[in-house]
Write a protein that holds these residues in place. Structure first.
Motif, PDB file in Angstrom:
ATOM      1  N   SER B  97       0.829  -1.199   0.000  1.00 12.31           N
ATOM      2  CA  SER B  97       0.000   0.000   0.000  1.00 12.31           C
ATOM      3  C   SER B  97       0.869   1.257   0.000  1.00 12.31           C
ATOM      4  O   SER B  97       0.603   2.222  -0.718  1.00 12.31           O
ATOM      5  N   LEU B  99       3.860   1.659  -1.189  1.00 10.04           N
ATOM      6  CA  LEU B  99       4.414   1.879  -2.527  1.00 10.04           C
ATOM      7  C   LEU B  99       3.365   2.480  -3.440  1.00 10.04           C
ATOM      8  O   LEU B  99       3.650   3.364  -4.249  1.00 10.04           O
ATOM      9  N   GLY B 100       2.128   1.981  -3.304  1.00 11.54           N
ATOM     10  CA  GLY B 100       1.038   2.516  -4.108  1.00 11.54           C
ATOM     11  C   GLY B 100       0.839   4.002  -3.847  1.00 11.54           C
ATOM     12  O   GLY B 100       0.673   4.788  -4.782  1.00 11.54           O
ATOM     13  N   ILE B 101       0.887   4.395  -2.573  1.00 11.58           N
ATOM     14  CA  ILE B 101       0.727   5.814  -2.233  1.00 11.58           C
ATOM     15  C   ILE B 101       1.873   6.625  -2.847  1.00 11.58           C
ATOM     16  O   ILE B 101       1.672   7.732  -3.352  1.00 11.58           O
ATOM     17  N   LEU B 103       3.649   5.894  -5.586  1.00 11.47           N
ATOM     18  CA  LEU B 103       3.440   6.007  -7.038  1.00 11.47           C
ATOM     19  C   LEU B 103       2.337   7.011  -7.322  1.00 11.47           C
ATOM     20  O   LEU B 103       2.458   7.868  -8.213  1.00 11.47           O
TER      21      LEU B 103
END
Lengths: 349, 313
Positions: B97, B99-101, B103
């Motif tokens: 999560s 990493l998603g934030i 990106l």
């Protein structure tokens, strides 16, 4: 309202998840496109046309998908064993650098297939080292590999810069910082004439199938899955955790490096420090959209490539900033993450 | 050797150390708050990028500098809420999560910047925070230039180290927050809500991270450009481990790191014949080495990265 674990992973939910995630993403991003004063359906139609509207567009999209398939496989293989390899970008560059360094004139005596095999093996070994070391650092010292692999990305890219401005600098490049080219005889043949699409596409799909077989049909595959699902239970069942994680790290790092090798042997022919528009990071999204399934990676890579190639052309036509591609890809990552939750949990009131 | 001595005794070096350390202090305090409550926040790099863009843009559009900082912090709170929803409420993997934030935060910042700002040959600039000379103290020899002629956010960052340490160690709220990171079930047993506390900690922590990013565009430089955060967020994550999750040590780590960085920048100009990339690599190598040195002794919060679900053990 609370979450309740399902008895088994729901397969229909797993099959629908990526499509639901992408649909939600497109709706969410429509707002951003509208802010640019462009009608979202028009923009999405432009993107599709830009990615598939002509023979050239299709070959460009597939060319872009090749490195994404391999970096996606790299992430999928590692994530399955809960090894968080975020170093795909660095491993990609090291593969590219080794390929250009060795492939310039050192292998000139060998027949082409053998020379290419040597290049791939050497690059994959370098990429493997770049991930095995952080994996061992986690196993020995408990250092989170996310941090080390991320920091290594910066180190490797600076190292590539050092090499292409120093020992491997191409004297014929009019002062541009780019590496010497690989020997012309080593370049991968084109798949479609008069396009950039090369046999790397076939290599990537074959590699995906091999990884699938490895995971589904071998002891190593079973051990990886066990190590990822529940390391303690796996250790009780006799799975050698350290050895398994090191093997996974070597495979994952090698796959990302192979992406760099094929990018140099295929479309570019040499290395620059800007040759990857974030292939390593996008590979993580690809792996997630594929729910870590190797064959799903092939499809997810084509989707991500479609977004990037399509957005470039849509941006030229409508003026929406091309960064919309990165937004779409990152939002689909977050929505997919959420969608995957519902394959293992259900809502209970 | 003489050169080294000259560089180290120059007050301008120490002034640079504090300036370079400031975004790291904000970031490391933010990451520390999240982690002490049991949530790893790898969204830091993206949150810093969004903070850098939002604060700068507000000022570019006519807001005051402090309003800009406030807006940056608000953007951080919102991204923090998103990370908290995914990891605390839904219990998703904190690694993935985060990493998603990152990106999402970075790409949204670049998109909105391109959408709203006309970039010509050079990126547009704002009037950034100016050095704030503390009356009296700034005329001290050496320390006047090194410490008491910084921009206002630097003083804010230093003050926040004390505030964070005090809240964490001396208040009931701090105790509850730390307990969420060690044993959330015990928090529940006390009649407190570990989920709410974790959400709050991640939001405030993310707000601090965004301030660190905003310092880059509003005090250290005067414009925004893509990739300007340059891995500072990841370095903060490493610094939290180096600091063994303690605010005081985190300040020390950030200062040491900044000293090293300021020193290599000056060596770069005085030593010739060494490729500049080796100097640029040094901070990242240093972070990894620091991790190896302290890893064995690090006291990780017990429940870090473990999602808390009621009725599930």
């Amino acid at each position: 309202m609370r979450f309740e674990r399902r008895q088994d992973v729901s397969l229909p939910a797993l099959a629908i998840a990526p499509f639901a995630a992408v649909a939600v993403t497109l709706v969410l991003c429509a707002g951003l496109i509208a802010m640019a004063g462009v009608n979202p359906p028009t923009a999405y139609a432009q993107m599709l046309k830009g990615a598939f509207g002509s023979r050239l567009a299709i070959t460009e999209t597939l060319t872009r998908a090749v490195p994404l398939m391999l970096t996606g496989l790299a992430a999928a293989v590692a994530f399955r064993a809960r090894l968080w390899n975020i170093g795909g970008e660095g491993q990609f560059y090291i593969g590219a650098l080794v390929t250009a360094g060795l492939g310039h004139n050192l292998l000139s005596g060998l027949p082409m297939p053998l020379a290419i095999a040597v290049l791939m093996a050497a690059s994959m070994a370098a990429g493997a080292v770049l991930l095995v070391v952080p994996a061992l650092m986690r196993l020995r010292f408990g250092i989170d590999e996310v941090v080390t692999t991320l920091l290594l990305n910066f180190i490797v890219i600076l190292f590539v810069g050092l090499m292409v401005e120093g020992p491997l600098k191409d004297p014929m490049a009019f002062g541009w910082p780019q590496s010497v080219p690989v020997a012309a005889g080593l370049r991968l043949p084109d798949l479609v004439p008069r396009s950039r699409l090369h046999v790397g596409l076939i290599i990537a799909v074959v590699v995906a199938a091999l990884v699938w077989l490895l995971q589904a049909r071998t002891v190593f595959g079973a051990e990886t899955r066990a190590a990822g699902l529940n390391p303690r239970a796996a250790a009780f069942a006799g799975v050698p955790l350290t050895a398994t994680l090191v093997k996974v790290a070597a495979l994952s790092g090698g796959l990302a490096a192979l992406a760099g090798t094929i990018e140099v042997l295929g479309p570019t022919g040499y290395v620059t420090t800007t040759m990857s528009p974030g292939f390593g990071y996008a590979g993580i999204v690809v792996a997630m959209l594929a729910a870590l399934h190797p064959m799903g990676v092939v499809a997810a890579a084509i989707f991500v490539a479609t977004v990037f190639v399509g957005a470039d052309s849509m941006s030229r036509a409508t003026g929406v900033p091309s960064f919309i591609a990165d937004v779409i890809v990152s939002v689909s990552f977050l929505t997919m993450l959420t969608a995957l939750l519902f394959t293992t949990y259900r809502l209970r009131r | 050797m003489n050169e080294t001595f000259d560089i180290l005794t120059n007050a301008s070096l120490w002034a640079a150390v504090l300036r370079i350390a400031t975004p790291l202090i904000f970031g490391v305090l933010g990451a520390l708050l999240c982690e002490r409550a049991g949530v790893l926040n790898l969204g830091i790099e993206g949150i810093m990028t969004m903070g850098a863009m939002a604060g700068w843009l507000a000022v570019y559009w006519g807001a005051g500098l402090w309003t800009g900082l406030l807006i940056a912090a608000l953007v951080g709170l919102i991204l923090g809420l998103l990370h908290a929803l995914l990891t605390v409420v839904l219990g998703l993997s904190q690694h993935v999560s985060g990493l998603g934030i990152t990106l999402f935060g970075s790409s949204l910042a670049y998109y909105l910047y391109r959408l709203w700002v006309q970039v010509g040959d050079l990126p547009p600039t704002i009037q950034p925070f100016q050095p704030l000379k503390i009356p009296g103290l700034s005329s001290l020899p050496f320390f006047g230039e090194a410490v008491f002629s910084q921009s206002a956010p630097t003083y804010l960052a230093l003050a926040l180290v004390g505030v964070t340490a005090w809240v964490l160690n001396r208040t009931p709220l701090g105790l509850a927050l730390r307990m969420c990171g060690e044993n959330p079930h015990a928090v529940e047993a006390q009649g407190l809500n570990p989920i709410a506390i974790r959400i709050g900690a991640v939001m405030v922590g993310s707000g601090l991270m965004a301030l660190g990013g905003a310092f880059l565009t509003m005090a250290a430089f005067n414009s925004f450009f893509p990739t300007m955060v340059q891995g500072r967020g990841w370095i903060c994550i490493a610094l939290v481990i180096f600091a063994s999750w303690r605010p005081g040590k985190a300040l020390l780590g950030a200062l040491l790191f900044a000293l090293f960085d300021a020193f290599q920048l000056r060596l770069q100009t005085s030593v010739s014949g060494v490729p500049y990339q080796l100097f640029l690599m040094a901070p990242y190598v240093l972070s990894i080495v620091a991790l190896i040195l302290v890893a064995r002794r690090a006291r990780v919060p017990e429940a870090l990265m473990q999602p808390y679900r009621r009725g599930e053990r």
